[in-house]
Design a protein around this motif. Structure first.
Motif, short mmCIF file in Angstrom:
data_model
loop_
_atom_site.label_atom_id
_atom_site.label_comp_id
_atom_site.label_asym_id
_atom_site.label_seq_id
_atom_site.Cartn_x
_atom_site.Cartn_y
_atom_site.Cartn_z
N ALA A 167 0.84 -1.20 0.00
CA ALA A 167 0.00 0.00 0.00
C ALA A 167 0.87 1.25 0.00
N VAL A 168 0.40 2.27 -0.72
CA VAL A 168 1.11 3.54 -0.83
C VAL A 168 0.19 4.65 -0.37
N MET A 169 0.71 5.57 0.41
CA MET A 169 -0.05 6.71 0.88
C MET A 169 0.27 7.93 0.01
N GLU A 170 -0.77 8.59 -0.46
CA GLU A 170 -0.62 9.79 -1.29
C GLU A 170 -1.38 10.93 -0.63
N VAL A 171 -0.70 12.03 -0.39
CA VAL A 171 -1.26 13.15 0.35
C VAL A 171 -1.32 14.38 -0.55
N SER A 172 -2.48 15.06 -0.53
CA SER A 172 -2.65 16.31 -1.27
C SER A 172 -2.90 17.42 -0.26
N PRO A 173 -1.88 18.25 0.03
CA PRO A 173 -2.06 19.30 1.04
C PRO A 173 -3.02 20.41 0.62
N GLY A 174 -3.28 20.54 -0.68
CA GLY A 174 -4.20 21.56 -1.14
C GLY A 174 -3.55 22.69 -1.91
N ASP A 175 -2.23 22.62 -2.11
CA ASP A 175 -1.52 23.67 -2.85
C ASP A 175 -1.03 23.19 -4.21
N GLY A 176 -1.52 22.03 -4.67
CA GLY A 176 -1.08 21.49 -5.95
C GLY A 176 0.07 20.52 -5.84
N SER A 177 0.68 20.40 -4.66
CA SER A 177 1.77 19.46 -4.47
C SER A 177 1.23 18.13 -3.99
N VAL A 178 2.09 17.11 -4.02
CA VAL A 178 1.72 15.76 -3.60
C VAL A 178 2.86 15.18 -2.79
N ILE A 179 2.49 14.55 -1.66
CA ILE A 179 3.45 13.84 -0.82
C ILE A 179 3.10 12.36 -0.89
N ARG A 180 4.08 11.52 -1.26
CA ARG A 180 3.80 10.10 -1.46
C ARG A 180 4.82 9.25 -0.71
N SER A 181 4.33 8.20 -0.06
CA SER A 181 5.23 7.26 0.61
C SER A 181 5.97 6.42 -0.43
N ASN A 182 7.13 5.91 -0.03
CA ASN A 182 8.00 5.21 -0.96
C ASN A 182 7.85 3.70 -0.86
N GLY A 183 6.64 3.21 -1.08
CA GLY A 183 6.40 1.77 -1.17
C GLY A 183 6.82 1.01 0.07
N VAL A 184 7.73 0.04 -0.11
CA VAL A 184 8.18 -0.78 1.01
C VAL A 184 8.87 0.06 2.06
N LEU A 185 9.62 1.05 1.65
CA LEU A 185 10.28 1.95 2.60
C LEU A 185 9.28 3.03 3.02
N ASN A 186 8.25 2.61 3.78
CA ASN A 186 7.16 3.53 4.08
C ASN A 186 7.50 4.55 5.15
N THR A 187 8.72 4.53 5.68
CA THR A 187 9.15 5.60 6.58
C THR A 187 9.73 6.78 5.81
N TYR A 188 9.87 6.61 4.49
CA TYR A 188 10.35 7.69 3.62
C TYR A 188 9.18 8.23 2.80
N PHE A 189 9.15 9.54 2.64
CA PHE A 189 8.12 10.21 1.85
C PHE A 189 8.80 11.17 0.89
#
Length: 515
Positions: A320-342
């Motif tokens: 599972a991958v987490m994808e975050v949209s803060p609302g300013d047009g940018s995207v923050i996404r987790s790095n797959g297996v290394l889910n402590t990295y974004f």
């Protein structure tokens, strides 16, 4: 192919949505909104109230906040109503909740009672749209850096975010209609349904409204494959003009080329079948389930969560991958297996560049006075949601109870299997049915194997007892036992009896499901 300015028809990627959704997402009384994988909705309010909407959208349950004047042990008031028949007191809440649901669900629910008159319009019955050819496509550049692609008929618009990581689709959709079980089964083949409708009602016009759906560029329906590739090509061309992001541009160009070969596109591949609204009434209301736990993060499989102006989307898969949209047009996404990295994809409007900033969960940047949002707070919440999702997914070794939408799909398959002949069903529906069939087949095979092993041990337990007795009595051989040795033919007969029993049970379950 050219890129024109879209200032005359301004778009704001973060603001493109249904009016009700905008109101809810800016309403200070709303604490959070969650869309689960079964497409049910859970809305929490600051005063403690909770609104739940069924997966089909046709029914809701409102649990009101506790009354301070009442005894603490007295249960809270619960209101359960059909969505389209909701009273005026809850109409505004339901309109906003449905707008949020329709933004991220696969198919919208559009009862005409909750669609404002100013948002209704008429359009033809044909739900197909044709996208422009690659050589003649003219993309528009929005004021916020969005890349905009319009269909030839003007009934659908795809808008790629300035980060190139997510996109939205705006299209005209017919309002929800009544349907019975037979119509539901026949509508499983939407292509056949459209052909029949054109023959019976040529040139017919129906009430419709505008629907906006939001998708990730890494998880979307096949119908958006071609227009997204057009938008990615224009976005790549614009981004790669900067020397600092030449490598990024070439990478996304390869991604676009992998999606589709632009030089060899048929007219059928340029056609998209727009999502159709769900039926006005639910065919499986007995499957509506209401969550009783009052938790900050429910222990269920979530799909999208909105909280404090930030949208958290889970892309399910082997990892599972987490994808975050803060609302300013940018995207923050987790790095797959290394889910402590974004990785934070931050577009710059003036230069057109997209910066990629890496974060680690244990070394997040501190908050700065005046910043639009807290990176530390967002990433920590995203990690917590992803952890809860992984934990909720672990115990699900067997399929969960079917939702009303999944039950309808099952009913369509079992009640009218002939619809699938000729490969008329949409790809996404075929994938759902095939995947469910494979899951059920694997489960049945595993259970049959368990029963076979049990029967074999049960029928041949005398061998173990005979061997044990021989050891205790020190008998010369096992032939002195009273039981006859087991041959391969007897084992085969036992297995045949077990398989026959399983088939009879399966046939009985199928007959019960149909009735």
């Amino acid at each position: 192919m050219t890129l024109t300015d879209a200032s005359s028809r301004c778009f704001d990627f973060q603001r493109v949505s249904c009016p009700g959704s905008l109101k809810m997402e800016t309403d200070p009384s709303v604490s959070s909104m969650i869309l689960f994988e079964d497409e049910s909705v859970d809305v929490r309010y600051v005063n403690g109230s909770q609104l739940q909407v069924s997966p089909c959208g046709g029914e809701f349950l409102l649990v009101k906040a506790s009354d301070p004047s009442l005894h603490p042990l007295q249960p809270r008031e619960r209101v359960r109503q059909r969505t389209r028949f909701t009273i005026s007191s809850y109409k505004e809440l339901m309109t906003a909740a449905l707008a949020f649901r329709n933004k991220y669900a696969s198919r919208p629910y559009l009862p005409q009672e909750l669609v404002p008159a100013e948002h209704k319009m008429s359009f033809s019955i044909d739900s197909d749209v044709m996208w422009p050819e690659f050589s003649s496509c003219e993309a528009e550049l929005g004021p916020g850096g969005e890349t905009i692609i319009r269909s030839e008929e003007g009934r659908a618009t795809l808008m790629l975010s300035p980060s190139g990581e997510e996109f939205s689709i705006e299209f005209q959709c017919r309002l929800s209609q009544f349907q019975n079980h037979q119509q539901s089964a026949e509508s499983f083949s939407r292509e056949a349904d459209r052909r029949a409708s054109r023959q019976q009602h040529p040139g017919a016009m129906y009430q419709s409204t505008t629907v906006v759906q939001h998708h990730s560029c890494f998880a979307y329906a096949p119908m958006w494959r071609y227009p997204l590739s057009l938008a990615l090509h224009h976005w790549t061309t614009r981004v790669s003009q900067s020397k600092e992001v030449a490598a990024v541009g070439s990478g996304y160009s390869a991604q676009a080329d992998r999606k589709i070969n632009m030089s060899d596109i048929s007219s059928e591949e340029r056609r998209s079948c727009l999502p159709q609204a769900l039926g006005l009434t639910c065919l499986s209301p007995h499957r509506h389930r209401w969550k009783s736990k009052d938790e900050d993060l429910p222990a269920e499989l979530m799909k999208v969560m909105w909280c404090q102006g930030v949208t958290y989307r889970i892309l399910s898969g082997a990892v599972a991958v987490m994808e975050v949209s803060p609302g300013d047009g940018s995207v923050i996404r987790s790095n797959g297996v290394l889910n402590t990295y974004f990785t934070h994809h931050r577009p710059e409007l003036q230069s057109g560049r997209v910066k990629e900033i890496s974060y680690h969960l244990n070394n997040l940047p501190p908050d700065v006075v005046g910043q639009a949002y807290s990176i530390c707070s967002i990433v920590n919440r995203a990690s917590r949601i992803l952890t809860c999702y992984d934990q909720a997914k672990q115990p699900l070794t067997l399929p969960a109870t079917l939702s009303c939408l999944q039950g309808t799909i099952e009913g369509r398959h079992f009640s009218k299997p002939a619809v699938l002949e000729g490969n008329l069903a949409p790809v996404e529906h075929q994938m759902i049915v095939t995947e469910r069939q494979e899951n059920l087949s694997d489960i049945v095979a595993a259970e049959v194997e368990k029963i076979q092993r049990f029967n074999f041990l049960l029928e041949n337990s005398h061998l173990q007892r005979g061997e044990k007795a021989c050891v205790e009595q020190k008998c010369p051989s096992a032939e002195e036992g009273t039981h006859e040795p087991v041959s391969e033919s007897s084992i085969a007969e036992a297995l045949q009896r077990t398989s026959k029993a399983i088939q009879e049970i399966d046939a009985l379950v199928s007959a019960t499901t149909l009735t």
